[in-house]
Design a protein around this motif. Structure first.
Motif, short mmCIF file in Angstrom:
data_model
loop_
_atom_site.label_atom_id
_atom_site.label_comp_id
_atom_site.label_asym_id
_atom_site.label_seq_id
_atom_site.Cartn_x
_atom_site.Cartn_y
_atom_site.Cartn_z
N UNK A 478 14.17 3.52 -9.56
CA UNK A 478 13.98 2.07 -9.66
C UNK A 478 12.75 1.75 -10.50
N UNK A 479 12.83 0.62 -11.22
CA UNK A 479 11.66 0.13 -11.93
C UNK A 479 11.53 0.57 -13.36
N UNK A 480 12.54 1.27 -13.89
CA UNK A 480 12.46 1.74 -15.28
C UNK A 480 13.74 1.36 -16.03
N UNK A 481 13.83 0.10 -16.43
CA UNK A 481 14.91 -0.31 -17.29
C UNK A 481 14.61 -0.01 -18.74
N UNK A 482 15.53 -0.35 -19.62
CA UNK A 482 15.36 -0.01 -21.05
C UNK A 482 14.12 -0.69 -21.64
N UNK A 483 13.80 -1.94 -21.19
CA UNK A 483 12.64 -2.63 -21.75
C UNK A 483 11.34 -1.92 -21.37
N UNK A 484 11.23 -1.51 -20.12
CA UNK A 484 10.00 -0.82 -19.70
C UNK A 484 9.89 0.55 -20.35
N UNK A 493 3.15 6.80 -23.87
CA UNK A 493 3.09 7.39 -22.52
C UNK A 493 4.36 8.15 -22.18
N UNK A 494 5.44 7.94 -22.95
CA UNK A 494 6.73 8.52 -22.57
C UNK A 494 7.52 8.88 -23.82
N UNK A 495 7.57 10.18 -24.11
CA UNK A 495 8.33 10.64 -25.27
C UNK A 495 9.42 11.62 -24.89
N UNK A 496 9.30 12.21 -23.70
CA UNK A 496 10.27 13.21 -23.27
C UNK A 496 10.52 13.06 -21.77
N UNK A 506 -3.42 4.77 -13.68
CA UNK A 506 -4.35 3.83 -14.29
C UNK A 506 -3.84 3.33 -15.64
N UNK A 507 -3.24 4.22 -16.43
CA UNK A 507 -2.71 3.80 -17.73
C UNK A 507 -1.50 2.88 -17.55
N UNK A 508 -0.68 3.16 -16.54
CA UNK A 508 0.45 2.27 -16.26
C UNK A 508 -0.04 0.89 -15.84
N UNK A 509 -1.00 0.86 -14.91
CA UNK A 509 -1.49 -0.40 -14.37
C UNK A 509 -2.12 -1.27 -15.45
N UNK A 510 -2.64 -0.64 -16.50
CA UNK A 510 -3.32 -1.40 -17.56
C UNK A 510 -2.34 -2.06 -18.54
N UNK A 511 -1.05 -1.70 -18.47
CA UNK A 511 -0.07 -2.26 -19.39
C UNK A 511 0.23 -3.71 -19.04
N UNK A 512 0.63 -4.49 -20.06
CA UNK A 512 0.96 -5.88 -19.85
C UNK A 512 2.16 -5.99 -18.89
N UNK A 514 2.16 -5.13 -15.79
CA UNK A 514 2.08 -4.15 -14.71
C UNK A 514 0.88 -4.50 -13.82
N UNK A 515 0.59 -3.61 -12.92
CA UNK A 515 -0.53 -3.76 -11.99
C UNK A 515 -0.58 -2.53 -11.11
N UNK A 516 -1.56 -2.48 -10.24
CA UNK A 516 -1.71 -1.30 -9.37
C UNK A 516 -0.47 -1.07 -8.52
N UNK A 517 0.06 -2.16 -7.96
CA UNK A 517 1.20 -2.01 -7.04
C UNK A 517 2.45 -1.52 -7.77
N UNK A 518 2.79 -2.18 -8.89
CA UNK A 518 4.00 -1.78 -9.62
C UNK A 518 3.86 -0.37 -10.17
N UNK A 519 2.66 0.00 -10.62
CA UNK A 519 2.45 1.36 -11.13
C UNK A 519 2.64 2.39 -10.02
N UNK A 520 2.07 2.12 -8.84
CA UNK A 520 2.21 3.06 -7.74
C UNK A 520 3.65 3.13 -7.25
N UNK A 521 4.33 1.98 -7.22
CA UNK A 521 5.74 1.99 -6.80
C UNK A 521 6.57 2.88 -7.71
N UNK A 522 6.33 2.78 -9.03
CA UNK A 522 7.08 3.62 -9.97
C UNK A 522 6.77 5.09 -9.74
N UNK A 523 5.51 5.43 -9.57
CA UNK A 523 5.15 6.83 -9.36
C UNK A 523 5.75 7.36 -8.06
#
Length: 702
Positions: A478-484, A493-496, A506-512, A514-523
């Motif tokens: 969940x949380x990784x559609x084609x736009x993301x 951040x993602x080539x393979x 931290x790099x995820x949370x800094x993206x437009x 995103x945030x700490x919660x959405x980054x942690x949820x994805x991880x």
């Protein structure tokens, strides 16, 4: 009257955190399952028929999964359960059944003069029959471009579905119809003892586009239009395929009616029939209207012609029907047509334009698809600037080249395609590239198709492989559609595939966005996918020709990833449903150094595919041979895999070497006749479960 009472806890804002099934008593589990079934039926109705969903799709999926868990854990059998829409036993062939009433055609024309002539003719005949045509209006409704279907309900339960066929008989597609969520398995409210209705199964435009995109990425030919996609789906011998495709169904006519104890007479008009059909829980089209005269019917058609581009389903005209059913019956029918209705068709969509360029796109499995770029042209009210050419074989058969004047049609009024070259400005045909336009690896031709040999070393394949890997058809992250995914790739951040498991919070949370919660949820989601079942992992890898069923068969046969990677083509061919071509395709995938490097990188990143249940289970059934027919609790592939995992043989046909024929619902008569002729015992699903229990094997398999 709805399927579910208002106090049903799973109707509005339902809980999605459930106590473990093991903690429930059988009575509590059965009560919860009944509530879930009622709520899911109501959610299906609200989504398809009422167009007013109460919950999000993800919540619906959680309720559905909970119901499956309870039914499996407590053996709660209900042939009308919404869970029967998933899976299903493949059949050997479609039986022919007789319709409850003839499914007739109607006269049609694209000329208003012919519509007026229809009115004059019916008015004259009605006067001869004692009716006043000036007091009989018309019901007008869209003419859907799908597949006609008869649905038969007895005691409010779906008992049979059939295609139109020749009008008198059609193919029995009951198992397929049960997998279409828009078709209720139980009717709402007070239903007649017997009800047969006529409807149109179709594929919405947005679902059609998404399904075709998936087909192209899987290296399959796209369907030309939604109607072809619908026809190809509804006649699938494996009902589970139907459940995976986005079909819908409008119902618009009553074919047979017996009131029974309800005391409700059959409606007297077409418009009242439509209201009754909607009250029973069917999906009816909101664009239908009742008019008083034929000129209003013609205006209705013209207004609908202006609206058709905005609709999410295909129509090719309107149907004009006499509203009064007694008057319609008095007009009668010809051998093939009803005299009380007429189809006023829309004009064909076609224009001529020039090809300005031809580009070649690369799909997830490496398939190369040529696309013609066009001088923009209006086709049926829509600006068309590109058209698919499908494959190199299509280019060669049409003889197209840049600069040609070509006739463009919108197949099924959706996908633009080139029908013919009308003015050849060149003496040559477009030369299809010998090397991938993205990675420059050689191109392999397979009949009319072409594939890049670069595998996951090709950046185009890699990008689409990532999208598939995280999709519901892959590992369902969940949380990784084609736009993301595009955003992560743009941020380097993602080539393979393995980069997924090395993303930094931290790099995820800094993206437009995103945030700490959405980054942690994805991880957390990615971490949960680090130990996937082996069959899910294989499906997620985008191996050409390897879908879910084949992946499961491979996982059960070889047990672990290393054994599969090292298997030769002979060992692969020994797996059910893996023939020489598929075996060679699998071998080529694993032999590709870029693909192997991608898999090794995933394993190095911590991915650990787990053996699936059934691999190396035992030899309890050694020496026995089973044949399966009809609908069982699981698919035929799963049933065969279970007995084979325990040492038995599973074959497709009954012979003197067969020990048991297992016959589920809607079992094929031919196999049963063969079993009788060869003295082979025929087991019901219950008998089969008891036989397996004697050997200590649980049925159905998890």
């Amino acid at each position: 009257m709805s399927y579910a009472d208002d106090d049903n806890p799973y109707l509005r804002e339902p809980p999605t955190e459930f106590e473990s099934a093991e903690s429930l008593t059988p009575e509590a589990a059965e009560h919860q399952a009944d509530q879930l079934r009622a709520a899911i039926r109501e959610h299906d109705y609200r989504y398809y028929a009422d167009n007013d969903p109460l919950i999000a799709d993800r919540v619906y999926d959680q309720l559905f999964d909970r119901l499956k868990t309870l039914e499996t854990a407590f053996d709660l059998d209900d042939p009308d359960s919404p869970t029967t829409r998933v899976g299903g036993q493949p059949v050997d062939e479609l039986d022919t059944v007789e319709h409850t009433a003839p499914m007739l055609s109607i006269a049609q024309s694209g000329e208003a003069g012919d519509v007026r002539e229809f009115h004059k003719r019916t008015a004259r005949l009605l006067r001869e029959e004692g009716f006043d045509p000036d007091n009989i209006g018309y019901v007008c409704e869209p003419k859907f471009d799908g597949i006609s279907i008869e649905l038969v309900y007895e005691g409010g339960r779906l008992t049979r579905a059939a295609t139109r066929g020749d009008g008198a008989e059609g193919d029995d597609v009951t198992a397929q119809a049960r997998r279409i969520r828009a078709i209720p398995q139980r009717l709402r409210g007070d239903s007649p003892a017997l009800l047969a209705v006529r409807g149109e199964v179709f594929m919405p435009k947005d679902g059609f586009r998404e399904h075709n995109r998936e087909r192209v990425e899987d290296g399959k030919e796209p369907f030309a239009n939604p109607r072809n996609a619908t026809a190809g789906t509804i006649r699938q011998l494996d009902p589970s395929v139907v459940a995976d495709r986005p079909l819908d169904c409008f119902v618009y006519d009553i074919m047979a009616y017996e009131a029974g104890d309800t005391g409700h007479e059959r409606p007297a008009t077409q418009w009242a029939e439509r209201e009754a059909i909607a009250s029973w829980g069917f999906h009816v089209d909101d664009l239908a209207d009742r008019v008083d005269d034929i000129e209003s019917a013609i205006k209705y058609r013209d207004s609908l012609l202006d609206e058709r581009e905005e609709l999410n389903y295909e129509i090719d005209g309107v149907v004009i029907k006499i509203d009064d059913i007694a008057a319609a019956d008095a007009l009668g029918n010809t051998a093939r047509e009803t005299r009380s209705a007429f189809a006023y068709k829309f004009p064909a969509r076609t224009e001529v334009t020039t090809i300005t360029d031809i580009v070649v796109q690369v799909g997830r499995t490496g398939r190369l698809t040529p696309v013609a770029l066009l001088e923009p042209v209006q086709v049926g009210g829509v600006t068309v600037s590109r058209a698919t050419l499908h494959n190199p074989g299509e280019i060669e058969s049409l003889g197209v080249a840049v600069g040609n004047r070509v006739r463009v049609l919108r197949a099924g009024d959706v996908i633009p395609y080139i029908d013919e070259v009308v003015d050849d400005e060149t003496d040559s045909t477009f030369a299809f590239p010998d090397a991938c336009p993205v990675c420059d690896n050689p191109v392999d031709r397979d009949g009319p198709l072409a594939f890049c040999t670069g595998g996951l070393g090709c950046s185009a394949q890699r990008e689409r492989a990532i999208e598939h890997y995280v999709s519901r058809g892959g590992l369902d992250i969940e949380g990784l559609g084609s736009e993301r995914i595009g955003q992560l790739r743009a941020a380097d951040l993602l080539d393979s595939l393995d980069d997924l498991y090395r993303l930094d919070r931290e790099k995820l949370a800094a993206l437009e966005g995103w945030g700490e919660t959405s980054a942690q949820n994805l991880l957390d989601e990615i971490d949960a996918a680090s130990e996937p079942p082996l069959d899910s992992f294989l499906t997620a890898l985008s191996i050409p020709e390897v879908g879910g069923a084949t992946a499961t068969a491979l996982a059960r046969e070889f047990g672990d990833l290393d054994a599969l990677i090292n298997a030769d083509t002979d060992a692969l061919e020994a797996v059910d449903d893996v023939g020489p071509i598929v075996a060679e395709t699998i071998r080529e995938f694993f032999d590709n150094p870029d693909n192997r490097a991608a898999i090794d990188a995933l394993l190095d990143a911590g991915v650990d595919p787990q053996p699936v249940e059934g691999a190396d289970a035992g030899d309890e059934l050694d020496g026995l041979t089973f044949v399966f027919t009809g609908s069982l609790a699981v698919s035929r592939n799963d049933a065969q895999a279970l007995v084979e995992a325990h040492g038995a043989n599973a074959t497709g046909g009954v012979s003197g070497n067969t020990d048991y024929l297992v016959a589920g619902d809607n079992a094929g008569q031919r196999k049963q006749d063969d079993a009788d002729a060869n003295g082979v015992p025929i087991l019901s699903e219950r008998d089969f479960a008891e036989l397996l229990a004697d050997y200590g094997i649980a049925w159905p398999p998890a």
